[in-house]
Design a protein around this motif. Sequence first.
Motif, short mmCIF file in Angstrom:
data_model
loop_
_atom_site.label_atom_id
_atom_site.label_comp_id
_atom_site.label_asym_id
_atom_site.label_seq_id
_atom_site.Cartn_x
_atom_site.Cartn_y
_atom_site.Cartn_z
N GLU A 85 0.82 -1.20 0.00
CA GLU A 85 0.00 0.00 0.00
C GLU A 85 0.86 1.26 0.00
OE1 GLU A 85 -0.50 -2.58 1.96
OE2 GLU A 85 -2.59 -3.20 1.76
N MET A 86 1.95 1.24 0.78
CA MET A 86 2.83 2.39 0.85
C MET A 86 3.52 2.63 -0.50
SD MET A 86 6.01 3.29 3.35
CE MET A 86 7.02 2.00 2.69
N LEU A 87 4.00 1.54 -1.13
CA LEU A 87 4.66 1.68 -2.42
C LEU A 87 3.71 2.18 -3.49
CD1 LEU A 87 6.98 -1.45 -2.44
CD2 LEU A 87 7.61 0.93 -2.07
N THR A 88 2.47 1.72 -3.46
CA THR A 88 1.46 2.19 -4.41
C THR A 88 1.18 3.68 -4.21
OG1 THR A 88 0.44 0.00 -4.38
CG2 THR A 88 -0.87 1.80 -5.28
N PHE A 89 1.07 4.08 -2.95
CA PHE A 89 0.82 5.50 -2.65
C PHE A 89 2.00 6.37 -3.08
CE2 PHE A 89 1.10 9.01 0.53
CZ PHE A 89 0.02 9.75 0.06
N LEU A 90 3.22 5.93 -2.81
CA LEU A 90 4.40 6.72 -3.19
C LEU A 90 4.54 6.81 -4.72
CD1 LEU A 90 6.99 5.56 -0.53
CD2 LEU A 90 5.78 7.74 -0.64
N ALA A 91 4.23 5.73 -5.42
CA ALA A 91 4.28 5.76 -6.88
C ALA A 91 3.25 6.74 -7.43
CB ALA A 91 4.05 4.37 -7.45
N CYS A 92 2.06 6.74 -6.83
CA CYS A 92 1.02 7.68 -7.26
C CYS A 92 1.44 9.12 -6.96
CB CYS A 92 -0.28 7.35 -6.56
SG CYS A 92 -1.65 8.43 -7.03
N MET A 93 2.06 9.34 -5.81
CA MET A 93 2.53 10.68 -5.46
C MET A 93 3.56 11.17 -6.47
SD MET A 93 1.22 11.99 -2.61
CE MET A 93 2.48 12.99 -1.87
N LYS A 121 3.85 10.18 -9.56
CA LYS A 121 3.17 10.37 -10.83
C LYS A 121 2.39 11.69 -10.86
CE LYS A 121 1.19 6.63 -12.07
NZ LYS A 121 0.20 5.56 -12.30
N SER A 122 1.84 12.09 -9.71
CA SER A 122 1.04 13.32 -9.65
C SER A 122 1.85 14.51 -9.15
CB SER A 122 -0.19 13.11 -8.77
OG SER A 122 0.21 12.91 -7.43
N ASN A 123 3.18 14.45 -9.28
CA ASN A 123 4.08 15.54 -8.91
C ASN A 123 3.94 15.91 -7.42
OD1 ASN A 123 6.14 17.28 -9.40
ND2 ASN A 123 4.85 18.89 -10.27
N PHE A 124 3.84 14.90 -6.58
CA PHE A 124 3.78 15.01 -5.12
C PHE A 124 2.61 15.86 -4.64
CE2 PHE A 124 8.11 13.90 -6.19
CZ PHE A 124 8.26 12.76 -5.44
N ASN A 125 1.49 15.68 -5.30
CA ASN A 125 0.24 16.32 -4.89
C ASN A 125 -0.71 15.19 -4.49
OD1 ASN A 125 -1.95 17.90 -4.45
ND2 ASN A 125 -2.23 18.54 -6.57
N ASP A 126 -1.03 15.11 -3.19
CA ASP A 126 -1.82 13.96 -2.73
C ASP A 126 -3.30 14.06 -3.04
OD1 ASP A 126 -2.36 15.94 -0.90
OD2 ASP A 126 -2.29 14.60 0.84
N ASP A 127 -3.75 15.14 -3.66
CA ASP A 127 -5.16 15.25 -4.03
C ASP A 127 -5.54 14.22 -5.10
OD1 ASP A 127 -5.52 17.30 -2.25
OD2 ASP A 127 -5.14 18.88 -3.75
N GLY A 128 -4.60 13.87 -5.95
CA GLY A 128 -4.88 12.89 -7.00
C GLY A 128 -4.72 11.46 -6.56
N CYS A 129 -4.32 11.24 -5.33
CA CYS A 129 -4.04 9.88 -4.83
C CYS A 129 -4.90 9.54 -3.61
CB CYS A 129 -2.57 9.77 -4.46
SG CYS A 129 -1.44 10.14 -5.80
N MET A 130 -6.11 10.01 -3.58
CA MET A 130 -6.95 9.80 -2.40
C MET A 130 -7.28 8.33 -2.18
SD MET A 130 -6.96 12.66 -1.13
CE MET A 130 -8.15 12.71 0.17
N GLN A 131 -7.48 7.57 -3.24
CA GLN A 131 -7.81 6.16 -3.08
C GLN A 131 -6.63 5.40 -2.48
OE1 GLN A 131 -8.96 4.28 -6.73
NE2 GLN A 131 -9.56 2.37 -5.73
N GLU A 132 -5.42 5.65 -2.98
CA GLU A 132 -4.23 4.99 -2.46
C GLU A 132 -3.94 5.43 -1.02
OE1 GLU A 132 -4.44 6.46 -5.38
OE2 GLU A 132 -3.91 4.95 -6.87
N LYS A 133 -4.17 6.71 -0.75
CA LYS A 133 -3.96 7.24 0.59
C LYS A 133 -4.92 6.60 1.59
CE LYS A 133 -3.71 11.68 3.00
NZ LYS A 133 -3.85 13.14 2.83
N LYS A 134 -6.17 6.42 1.17
CA LYS A 134 -7.17 5.79 2.04
C LYS A 134 -6.83 4.32 2.29
CE LYS A 134 -12.10 5.34 2.72
NZ LYS A 134 -13.43 5.68 2.24
N ALA A 135 -6.35 3.63 1.26
CA ALA A 135 -5.98 2.22 1.43
C ALA A 135 -4.81 2.09 2.41
CB ALA A 135 -5.60 1.60 0.09
N LEU A 136 -3.82 2.99 2.31
CA LEU A 136 -2.69 2.97 3.23
C LEU A 136 -3.14 3.27 4.65
CD1 LEU A 136 0.33 2.76 3.80
CD2 LEU A 136 0.55 5.16 3.15
#
Length: 82
Positions: free
Chosen positions: A26-34, A36-51
């Motif tokens: 879950e952490m690796l998925t969230f960091l990869a999404c971060m 990909k989205s230029n370290f903006n966690d608004d685009g990674c809410m699903q991964e953030k919630k899973a973590l």
Amino acid sequence: MGRKAGIMRVNPKQFGRRINRPCLSEMLTFLACMKKSNFNDDGCMQEKKALQNCMDLQAKQGKQHNTINYHLQRISRMMKGQ
């Protein structure tokens, strides 16, 4: 390691212990999404919630005492009581 200040210890590295990493995927998925989205966690809410759900679940489970050092200390306490 040996004996220190009346507490028995064993170096667990000698036994090739597997390290349990419960929320690693879950952490690796969230960091990869971060990344990909230029370290903006608004685009990674699903991964953030899973973590966050995984970390909450791990906190509720508590610590498991199944290491060799835990059992050695438990046996040592039993021996002192006799």
